[in-house]
Design a protein around this motif. Structure first.
Motif, short mmCIF file in Angstrom:
data_model
loop_
_atom_site.label_atom_id
_atom_site.label_comp_id
_atom_site.label_asym_id
_atom_site.label_seq_id
_atom_site.Cartn_x
_atom_site.Cartn_y
_atom_site.Cartn_z
N ALA A 113 -2.04 5.66 -13.83
CA ALA A 113 -1.48 5.33 -12.52
C ALA A 113 -1.18 6.60 -11.73
N GLU A 114 -0.63 7.59 -12.39
CA GLU A 114 -0.31 8.84 -11.70
C GLU A 114 -1.57 9.56 -11.24
N ASN A 115 -2.62 9.49 -12.05
CA ASN A 115 -3.90 10.10 -11.66
C ASN A 115 -4.51 9.43 -10.43
N GLU A 116 -4.14 8.16 -10.22
CA GLU A 116 -4.64 7.42 -9.06
C GLU A 116 -3.70 7.54 -7.85
N GLY A 117 -2.71 8.42 -7.97
CA GLY A 117 -1.86 8.70 -6.82
C GLY A 117 -0.54 7.97 -6.78
N PHE A 118 -0.20 7.18 -7.81
CA PHE A 118 1.07 6.48 -7.84
C PHE A 118 2.14 7.42 -8.41
N ARG A 119 3.20 7.60 -7.66
CA ARG A 119 4.30 8.45 -8.11
C ARG A 119 5.31 7.59 -8.84
N MET A 120 5.38 7.77 -10.14
CA MET A 120 6.21 6.91 -10.98
C MET A 120 7.63 7.46 -11.07
N SER A 121 8.57 6.76 -10.44
CA SER A 121 9.97 7.12 -10.56
C SER A 121 10.45 6.75 -11.96
N ASN A 122 11.62 7.25 -12.35
CA ASN A 122 12.16 6.90 -13.66
C ASN A 122 12.35 5.39 -13.78
N GLN A 123 12.84 4.77 -12.71
CA GLN A 123 13.07 3.33 -12.74
C GLN A 123 11.76 2.57 -12.91
N ALA A 124 10.71 3.00 -12.16
CA ALA A 124 9.41 2.35 -12.26
C ALA A 124 8.82 2.53 -13.65
#
Length: 275
Positions: free
Chosen positions: A80-91
């Motif tokens: 997901a991060e490689n596809e541009g999604f910024r994962m917050s701790n909560q997410a």
């Protein structure tokens, strides 16, 4: 860095150089480690700074989640991060928890039908494709093939990273209800890959956004064309009336003739290719 708590071979808690407590993940980082022993910083792959109630939940998840499930979750998060999604701790916590619970349900033969699957496939195509890839990752790591419904649920987790969670579900319910009215009124099946279906779905998404932001399109002088399209099929009036009643019921807003006109254009296209 010294280990404060060892959860498994790949996860420990520690105090970072800046004094903050964190959960650190990495292959083998907790192998044969005891609290108080030094952690090899070269093995650190992920660092999660979590506080208060989030910290408590994260610690519980790490205790309960099996290593292979955690490994699958880490790979999905990295994708997901490689596809541009910024994962917050909560997410991150939410997604790890969901994957773990989905596998647990599957092993107990408990199914949870995704009533918004079709709408998710249409509206959030990028996120749904990642959800499908996530099922492959979970199968590789855990040896279980979760049903297609779970791809939709994982997609919604990714959607809510960039869109307010309540808004995302409101949009999907808005679209599902509207499309159900179209199916019932015209007695047609809506092909997901149909350009007319995709255009109508996209229009409904932006209509839901406009209603939520209280920015309905202003009226224009399209009355003659609107009346001409409306007269083509007596079901058009029925469909628009039912859709407007549904929209008023779930949003408290009415739509004007300009909005009806554009919906009518999409309905006309649907009938051209759907019957």
């Amino acid at each position: 860095m010294k280990a404060i708590r060892v959860f498994n071979n790949n996860a420990v808690s520690t105090v970072m150089p800046d004094g903050r407590e964190a959960i650190i993940l990495g292959k083998g980082i907790g192998f044969h480690k005891r609290p108080g022993e030094e952690v090899d910083a070269r093995l650190v792959e992920k660092v999660y700074y979590v506080q208060n109630e989030m910290q408590t939940k994260f610690l519980k998840i790490l205790q309960d989640v099996e290593p292979n499930v955690m490994r699958a979750a880490e790979r999905v998060l990295a994708m997901a991060e490689n596809e541009g999604f910024r994962m917050s701790n909560q997410a991150t916590i939410s997604l790890i928890d969901h994957i773990s619970f989905s596998i647990e349900r599957f092993k107990k033969n408990i199914t949870l039908p995704n009533l918004l699957l079709n709408e998710t496939q249409l509206l959030y195509q990028k996120e749904y494709k990642l959800g499908r890839k996530a099922l492959d990752i979970i199968e590789e790591c855990c040896g279980v093939r979760l049903p297609e419904d779970e791809a939709g649920y994982i997609a919604l987790h990714l959607v809510t990273i960039s869109v307010d969670r309540n808004a995302a579900y409101e949009y999907l319910q808005f679209i599902k209800g509207s499309l159900d009215i179209v199916r019932e009124t015209y007695s047609i099946a809506l092909e997901q890959d149909s350009l007319a279906t995709i255009r109508l779905t996209t229009h409904l998404k932006f209509l839901a956004q406009r209603i939520r932001q209280d920015s309905i399109w202003p009226e224009e002088d399209d009355e003659p064309m609107y009346r001409a399209l409306l007269a083509r099929d007596p079901r058009h009036s029925v469909c628009l009336e039912r859709m407007e009643a549904f929209i008023r019921q779930i949003t408290g807003h009415s739509i004007n003739n300009q909005e009806r006109f554009y919906i009518l254009i999409h309905l006309t296209q649907l009938l051209r290719y759907g019957e």
